[in-house]
Motif scaffolding. Structure first.
Motif, PDB file in Angstrom:
ATOM      1  N   ASP A 251       0.834  -1.204   0.000  1.00  0.00           N
ATOM      2  CA  ASP A 251       0.000   0.000   0.000  1.00  0.00           C
ATOM      3  C   ASP A 251       0.872   1.260   0.000  1.00  0.00           C
TER       4      ASP A 251
ATOM      5  N   ASN B 292       1.095   4.116  -2.840  1.00  0.00           N
ATOM      6  CA  ASN B 292       0.842   5.529  -2.529  1.00  0.00           C
ATOM      7  C   ASN B 292       1.974   6.411  -3.061  1.00  0.00           C
TER       8      ASN B 292
ATOM      9  N   ALA C 149       1.433   7.018  -6.649  1.00  0.00           N
ATOM     10  CA  ALA C 149       0.199   7.691  -7.061  1.00  0.00           C
ATOM     11  C   ALA C 149       0.416   8.978  -7.868  1.00  0.00           C
TER      12      ALA C 149
ATOM     13  N   ARG D  73      -6.811   9.934  -3.967  1.00  0.00           N
ATOM     14  CA  ARG D  73      -6.253   8.787  -3.238  1.00  0.00           C
ATOM     15  C   ARG D  73      -4.992   9.191  -2.477  1.00  0.00           C
ATOM     16  N   LEU D  74      -4.119   9.925  -3.183  1.00  0.00           N
ATOM     17  CA  LEU D  74      -2.869  10.368  -2.558  1.00  0.00           C
ATOM     18  C   LEU D  74      -3.169  11.182  -1.298  1.00  0.00           C
TER      19      LEU D  74
ATOM     20  N   ASN E 213      -5.000   8.807   1.419  1.00  0.00           N
ATOM     21  CA  ASN E 213      -4.145   7.753   1.976  1.00  0.00           C
ATOM     22  C   ASN E 213      -2.936   8.315   2.722  1.00  0.00           C
ATOM     23  N   THR E 214      -2.415   9.455   2.275  1.00  0.00           N
ATOM     24  CA  THR E 214      -1.259  10.031   2.964  1.00  0.00           C
ATOM     25  C   THR E 214      -1.663  10.567   4.334  1.00  0.00           C
TER      26      THR E 214
ATOM     27  N   GLY F 260       0.243   6.523   3.836  1.00  0.00           N
ATOM     28  CA  GLY F 260      -0.002   5.560   2.761  1.00  0.00           C
ATOM     29  C   GLY F 260       0.047   4.101   3.158  1.00  0.00           C
TER      30      GLY F 260
ATOM     31  N   ASP G  26      -4.463   1.556   2.762  1.00  0.00           N
ATOM     32  CA  ASP G  26      -5.239   2.075   1.636  1.00  0.00           C
ATOM     33  C   ASP G  26      -6.690   2.230   2.089  1.00  0.00           C
TER      34      ASP G  26
END
Lengths: 271, 214
Positions: free
Chosen positions: A84, A88, A91, A113-114, A117-118, A124, A127
């Motif tokens: 994951d 990330n 990404a 997503r970045l 998830n960050t 990251g 997920d």
């Protein structure tokens, strides 16, 4: 020990380079062999086979043992977290390639997503975006070139990097050079980070492939050509984003009577 | 005027009736194909998890596989141009060696999958018509421990009312196209002779059978 090994590698590579030229092209009056030659799309086959053998040697000695140790020492949960985190870090590059392909929606998804998830995914490692409906669409520059209409070219096996072709090799070079995360690291004098990231990526990817590659090696008549076919089909599917090959080039619909008459059939050319 | 209107309504009626006639047939085909794959997959999994010795598991799996797959059609596709250049005896031997190799390959895959997953499940997610007598059945092969499911598409063909599998496409990779590429490569390495290929296959089958104690 290491010196003598690398000496042997160098000797193997040198002899491969000397022996290899191009595969001999079957003569015009042998349409069956000729068509098979064209279908394989591998004019550099002798050289490619040499590099393939060299890569297998490197794999057996270094990469595979590392991947097995990694599997042995870590629980699946930890490996999922590593994957994951790697996803990330990739990404931004995925977002860029989606953008270059004119896929604004998925470029936006990758940016979201970045961000998600960050932050919520703790740098990251979790997920959390996928359960929220933000499903990753990974894209590399080789795929972008394909979307731009650039053909794959002949099959190539690259030293250490494995199966490829001119289009994907250029794509790989561009991705490696322009990766936003690596750029930021290098600009902040953190080359160590990019090296570690690459190392982890290679070992994690190899670990995921352990069972699949073992299965193919055990069940294939010719491992090299099985991998060649798998690579080309996988890339093709990724570029078509998962579509199944058309009926014209599949059993059950395939007109092999016509193929016999024409030598090389349209179905294969269309692929 | 009258004739024209009559003509139009007749055409409309014809068009509608044929549409009605086709729709249920197609829906029925899709339902049949779906059931066929669901049954084949669950019977195959049952065969490999049955509490019997491995050779017995494989015998049961082989029966299901040979009935469910149109292996003569796959063989012709795999050999392509070389099929026609072979004698009937060579074709026959190819068919039987090829069948045994694919049976043992997929028996192993099913056994590994069943071991790994414990209780297992293959879900049909979609069916789409494929050419005149074909059907694509999309499935998700579920895996344990939060691993993403594998997408496998089964390409079916109906011959005289009986569905049979002609290809499995796993994550975009076609089994038939891979075999075709591999076998033509081996054939070329053997100087294009069927006897050369059959010899390589005989040795591989013997080796695989020995692994299972068959």
């Amino acid at each position: 020990m290491l010196v003598s090994l690398s000496g042997r590698f160098a000797a193997t590579l040198a002899s491969v380079m000397l022996l290899a030229g191009c595969a001999s092209v079957p003569p015009e009056d042998d349409p069956v062999a000729r068509a098979a030659y064209e279908e394989a799309n591998d004019p550099l086959e002798p050289l490619n086979r040499g590099i393939f053998t060299f890569n297998q040697g490197v794999d057996t000695m270094f990469i595979r043992p590392a991947a097995e140790a990694y599997r042995g020492l870590t629980p699946r949960f930890a490996r999922d977290r590593v994957n994951d985190a790697l996803d990330n870090l990739g990404a931004p590059l995925d977002a860029g390639n989606n953008l270059l392909q004119g896929d604004f929606r998925n470029a936006g998804v990758m940016v979201l997503r970045l961000l998600v998830n960050t932050t919520f995914g703790v740098f990251g490692i979790m997920d959390v975006a996928t359960p929220m409906g933000l499903v990753a669409k990974k894209e590399d520059f080789g795929q972008t070139l394909a979307v731009w209409g650039i053909g794959e070219g002949p099959y190539l096996v690259l030293p250490l990097l494995g199966p490829s072709n001119p289009r994907d090799a250029v794509g790989f070079a561009v991705d490696s050079f322009l990766d936003p995360v690596d750029r930021i690291a290098v600009n902040n004098d953190a080359e160590g980070f990019t090296i570690a990231r690459t190392g982890v990526r290679v070992i994690a990817a190899r670990e995921e492939m352990l069972d699949v590659l073992d299965d193919i090696e055990r069940t294939s008549l010719d491992y090299y050509s099985a991998i060649r076919s798998l690579y080309r089909q996988r890339r093709d599917a990724e570029i078509r984003n998962g579509a199944v090959p058309g009926p014209a080039s599949s059993p059950g619909h395939f007109d092999w009577e016509q193929e016999m008459e024409q030598g090389a059939d349209a179905a294969d050319k269309a692929r | 005027m009258l004739t024209r209107r009559l003509f139009l309504s007749a055409a409309l009626a014809l068009g509608l009736s044929s549409a009605f006639a086709v729709m249920p047939a197609r829906a029925q085909g899709e339902a049949e194909a779906r059931d066929f794959i669901q049954t084949l997959a669950s019977e195959a999994l049952e065969a490999v998890v049955a509490p019997v010795p491995v050779p017995q598991k494989i015998n049961h799996f082989r029966q299901l596989f040979i009935k469910g797959f149109d292996l003569p059609e796959v063989s012709r596709f795999v050999l392509g141009r070389y099929w026609r250049g072979s004698t009937p005896e060579q074709q026959q031997e190819f068919l039987s060696l090829f069948s045994e190799m694919t049976v043992l390959t997929w028996a192993r895959r099913f056994m590994d999958y069943a071991d790994q997953a414990g209780g297992t499940s293959i879900q049909v997610t979609n069916t789409t018509p494929d050419g005149e007598h074909g059907m694509l059945v999309e499935t998700r092969v579920l895996r344990p421990g939060g691993q993403p499911p594998i997408l496998a598409t089964w390409r079916l063909r109906s011959t005289s009312g009986q569905w049979q599998v002609v290809d499995i496409v796993v994550e975009g990779v076609s089994m038939a196209i891979t075999y075709r590429s591999e076998y033509s490569s081996v054939l070329r390495a053997q100087g294009g002779t069927m006897d050369g290929l059959l010899d390589v296959m005989r040795r591989r089958v013997a080796q695989m059978q020995a692994e299972y104690g068959l």
